[in-house]
Write a protein that holds these residues in place. Structure first.
Motif, mmCIF file in Angstrom:
data_model
loop_
_atom_site.group_PDB
_atom_site.id
_atom_site.type_symbol
_atom_site.label_atom_id
_atom_site.label_comp_id
_atom_site.label_asym_id
_atom_site.label_seq_id
_atom_site.Cartn_x
_atom_site.Cartn_y
_atom_site.Cartn_z
ATOM 1 N N LYS A 167 -8.230 -11.274 -15.209
ATOM 2 C CA LYS A 167 -7.999 -12.189 -16.325
ATOM 3 C C LYS A 167 -8.449 -13.596 -15.937
ATOM 4 O O LYS A 167 -8.518 -13.935 -14.750
ATOM 5 N N GLU A 168 -8.713 -14.400 -16.969
ATOM 6 C CA GLU A 168 -9.021 -15.808 -16.745
ATOM 7 C C GLU A 168 -7.709 -16.539 -16.525
ATOM 8 O O GLU A 168 -6.748 -16.350 -17.266
ATOM 9 N N LYS A 169 -7.633 -17.365 -15.498
ATOM 10 C CA LYS A 169 -6.368 -17.944 -15.053
ATOM 11 C C LYS A 169 -5.743 -18.852 -16.101
ATOM 12 O O LYS A 169 -4.539 -18.810 -16.336
ATOM 13 N N LYS A 215 -5.446 -16.700 -19.744
ATOM 14 C CA LYS A 215 -4.901 -15.343 -19.613
ATOM 15 C C LYS A 215 -5.709 -14.319 -20.418
ATOM 16 O O LYS A 215 -5.210 -13.241 -20.760
ATOM 17 N N ASP A 263 -3.746 -7.212 -9.586
ATOM 18 C CA ASP A 263 -3.975 -8.091 -10.746
ATOM 19 C C ASP A 263 -4.574 -9.393 -10.259
ATOM 20 O O ASP A 263 -3.934 -10.152 -9.525
ATOM 21 N N GLU A 301 -6.440 -13.103 -11.032
ATOM 22 C CA GLU A 301 -6.679 -14.195 -11.963
ATOM 23 C C GLU A 301 -7.781 -15.084 -11.378
ATOM 24 O O GLU A 301 -7.706 -15.494 -10.219
ATOM 25 N N LYS A 356 -10.959 -18.312 -11.953
ATOM 26 C CA LYS A 356 -11.388 -19.523 -12.649
ATOM 27 C C LYS A 356 -12.855 -19.379 -13.011
ATOM 28 O O LYS A 356 -13.646 -18.832 -12.243
ATOM 29 N N GLN A 382 -2.435 -6.847 -23.743
ATOM 30 C CA GLN A 382 -2.132 -7.677 -22.582
ATOM 31 C C GLN A 382 -0.648 -7.999 -22.494
ATOM 32 O O GLN A 382 -0.074 -8.076 -21.399
#
Length: 763
Positions: free
Chosen positions: A67-69, A72, A127, A129, A131, A511
């Motif tokens: 996921k994009e930090k 989300k 999982d 995350e 940038k 999500q």
């Protein structure tokens, strides 16, 4: 003992050493044996060290997500790689599954972020995350700028090509829709703007139903008062007066500026007029007119004065109507010459209806002067709605006004000028009408030779007009197919966008419930159901579109068949006139030509109608049979009987449906009979919903008629009968067995013919 020791399953020893020991066994002394035992013990220790190496673990399934930090947001199509063991991609939810062992390194890579590495320590979820890469962000910004530029450019091109190439304009709309990105914050505003423009295109193309639906789509994305006013106008153009009244009534409750209030009041007036509420229409028009005067909006004043004059004239209040119309003419004179000419033409039409021919002629001459000034100065070209203010039309109407006053010399000069102008501008319709009227004026003056020349020229122009109409029908069919393809493309884009939006919403929902496996499965099931419903809906819309297209094609085919006059009848009628003239029987020729022109005029007047009252068809049939009897008086007598129980005003019939059967009876049955025959046409009532039309002749019959045909006639197909069969097939397809036809021999000896048609009343 040594061999047993060597056979120990935990002992590993090279075979060449064993052979060496066996060969030298006798030579070995006790010291050698001790050395050998020492070596064996050393090798056994080495083997045990090898057996104590780490045990390799079994592979396991590692689950995870990317996921994009900051947002989300799940990232799709991320590469999850274990070196030497394969690669998988994340799905729309950002999830992945891959087989790995403890100690393996997972490489997570994508263009939008820097590569991430992870060493597997256990079987728990991974999982990640990340940038976004700054380089990627800059690239996305540049891409958005290019996309925005493409959107604006295509939108401008679509608006600028509406009047030149409608199909190309719709193509630019399609490109603009494709350039809108899903994450564009102005996406809904842009779609509202594009669907408004698309509706404007359909409105210009005289397709108000499509314009209405696209204005509604535009409003569903973003409400706009001006767009809703356009929606009301489209409903008026589609004669949906109840819907237009509702739309404009809702607009009255909105916040409107002065110009919008005028448009809404005018729309309510038009709606009331369509609903035959004259008092309501006059009240709305007057309210709009008062507001227009306060705001000095001359164009709206002219339009509203004209509409008030029109509705007052319908009520018989000609004096008040004339007052409003004079006001509109005075206001128009203060505008440009095109406006002045247009309004003078409207006022002249009003005075024509009230038989004020002198006033009409004066206004049309003034309009002609304005038109000449426009053409000399090469001002803006005339639009579709300005075709009534062309020189040929005005000269034609002036001539008609003179003819109505029996001032034939003045009328002839203006008819000649109208013909000349129409020929120079290839206006076949006005040229045809002017030629016909000129022939009638010459006939009224007694100049029969000139009248005959004009009527002959009229027939030539009619043939040209038929060819032009067929070409227009073909072009209209092609244009309709192009529009249908463009509309389907836009509809597909909209469905794809809705589908993508649905997918994104489902992904976002997933999500939030990532750890709830059962609930995610339910979401997927709902997604599949929704997708199935969307596909079914798309299939239904495609089916409906195909059905509408088939209906439109049937209408075009009917118009094409309806526009084809029977050349056999026209040719023979003209031959008869030629015979009468050759035998110096000018009185008979004039009488026949007069009746023939009446029939042709009636046929042309009904040529644009799908159905006409049965009463009109009977009148046309009587006139046609009268002409045929006039030519073959010695061949047959005829009778036309209508059952008094039939209300001929309640039945509708396609124009010239019966004429080909009557013509066959005369030309192929009665004409070849040695003695005088009989033609009978009866209209009998069957029940409350249908009637029977019987056409009988006691001629030579179908078999003998076929035997008498020449080889050339056998090779030629009967165009009239072929057209009538096609028309009946299309009509029965469109209106569910409206007409049934049965043809049989009249007698058992195969002489005579009976044609029986069953006509059903509209339900």
């Amino acid at each position: 003992m040594l061999l047993l020791f060597l056979q120990n399953e935990n002992f590993i020893f090279p075979m060449k050493w064993i052979k060496f020991i066996l060969m030298k066994q006798k030579m070995i002394k006790w010291s050698g044996v001790m050395l050998l035992l020492f070596l064996i013990v050393s090798f056994q220790g080495f083997s045990q060290e090898e057996n104590e190496a780490p045990v390799i673990t079994k592979p396991m399934v590692i689950k995870g997500s990317v996921k994009e930090k900051k947002t989300k947001k799940a990232i799709k199509d991320v590469e999850i790689t274990i070196m030497g063991k394969g690669t998988v991609l994340t799905d729309v939810f950002g999830d992945f599954r891959i087989q790995a062992r403890i100690g393996d390194e997972i490489v997570i890579s994508h263009d939008s972020f820097e590569t991430v590495r992870y060493v597997v320590k256990d079987g728990q979820r991974v999982d990640v995350e990340v940038k976004e890469n700054p380089v990627t962000i800059r690239s996305q910004k540049l891409s958005k700028k290019r996309t925005e530029s493409e959107y604006q450019e295509n939108l401008q091109l679509a608006r600028s090509t509406i009047r030149k190439d409608v199909s190309a304009s719709i193509g630019y709309i399609t490109k603009s829709l494709e350039s809108i990105q899903e994450d564009d914050p102005k996406g809904d505003m842009k779609r509202a703007e594009l669907y408004e423009t698309l509706a404007d295109i359909y409105s210009f193309s005289k397709q108000p139903d499509l314009a209405e639906s696209n204005y509604r789509i535009s409003l569903s994305y973003a409400y706009n008062t001006d767009v809703k006013i356009k929606l009301g106008k489209a409903q008026l153009e589609d004669k949906n007066y109840q819907g237009a009244f509702k739309t404009f009534s809702e607009l009255q409750r909105s916040r409107l500026n002065a110009e919008q209030k005028i448009l809404v009041l005018e729309g309510l007036g038009d709606s009331n007029k369509g609903l035959e509420n004259s008092s309501g229409a006059i009240q709305n028009y007057n309210s709009a007119l008062s507001l227009s005067k306060r705001k000095n909006l001359d164009d709206k004043e002219i339009s509203l004065n004209t509409k008030l004059a029109d509705i007052l004239q319908e009520q018989g209040n000609t004096s008040d109507a004339a007052g409003y119309l004079d006001n509109s003419v005075q206001l128009a004179q203060q505008q440009d010459r095109k406006t002045a000419a247009r309004q003078r033409s409207v006022a002249a039409d009003f005075y024509n209806k009230s038989n004020s021919y002198d006033k009409e002629i004066q206004l049309r001459k003034e309009a002609l002067a304005d038109i000449e000034e426009i053409e000399e100065n090469a001002e803006d070209e005339l639009l579709e709605e300005d075709k009534a203010i062309t020189p040929q039309v005005q000269n034609y109407k002036i001539a008609n006004a003179f003819a109505a006053q029996e001032k034939y010399d003045e009328a002839i000069s203006y008819f000649e000028e109208s013909k000349k102008e129409a020929a120079s501008k290839n206006d076949l319709i006005v040229q045809k009408d002017a030629t016909r009227k000129l022939g009638e004026v010459y006939r009224e003056k007694g100049e029969l030779e000139k009248a005959s020349e004009e009527f002959e020229e009229y027939e030539v122009i009619v043939d040209k007009l038929y060819i032009q109409k067929e070409q227009e029908i073909s072009q209209a069919a092609r244009f309709g197919r192009e529009l249908a393809l463009s509309a389907n493309r836009i509809e597909t884009l909209e469905k794809d966008r809705e589908l993508n939006e649905t997918r994104y919403q489902l992904a976002f929902a997933s999500q939030e419930i990532l750890d709830q496996k059962s609930l995610r499965q339910q979401v997927m099931i709902y997604f599949l159901i929704g997708l199935s419903v969307l596909l079914l809906l798309m299939a239904y819309l495609m089916f409906r579109n195909i059905k509408q297209q088939r209906y439109a094609n049937n209408l075009l085919a009917l118009k094409s068949l309806r526009s084809q006059m029977n050349p056999h009848f026209i040719f023979n009628a003209l031959n008869s006139v030629n015979t009468f003239i050759a035998t110096s029987d000018e009185r008979t020729a004039n009488r026949y030509l007069t009746d023939f022109s009446l029939l042709m005029r009636a046929v042309l007047e009904n040529s644009e109608e799908d159905f006409i009252p049965l009463e009109k068809e009977i009148e046309l049939l009587r006139l046609y049979v009268q002409l045929e009897h006039f030519r073959f008086q010695d061949k047959f007598e005829y009778q036309v009987e209508v059952d008094p129980a039939i209300d001929v005003a309640e039945y509708m019939i396609p124009p010239m449906l019966l004429q080909p059967y009557v013509e066959n009876a005369v030309w192929h049955g009665l004409r070849y009979k040695s003695e005088k025959g009989t033609l009978s046409i009866r209209f009998d009532k069957i029940d409350e919903g249908s009637i029977k039309i019987v056409i009988e002749d006691d001629g030579i019959g179908r078999k003998q008629s076929k035997a008498l045909k020449t080889n050339n006639q056998k090779l030629q197909k009967s165009r009239g009968m072929g057209n009538i069969k096609k028309r009946i097939e299309i009509l029965n397809e469109m209106y569910k067995d409206k007409v049934d036809v049965f043809i049989s021999d009249l007698n058992g000896n195969e002489e005579g013919t009976r044609v029986q048609l069953i006509l059903k009343k509209d339900r």
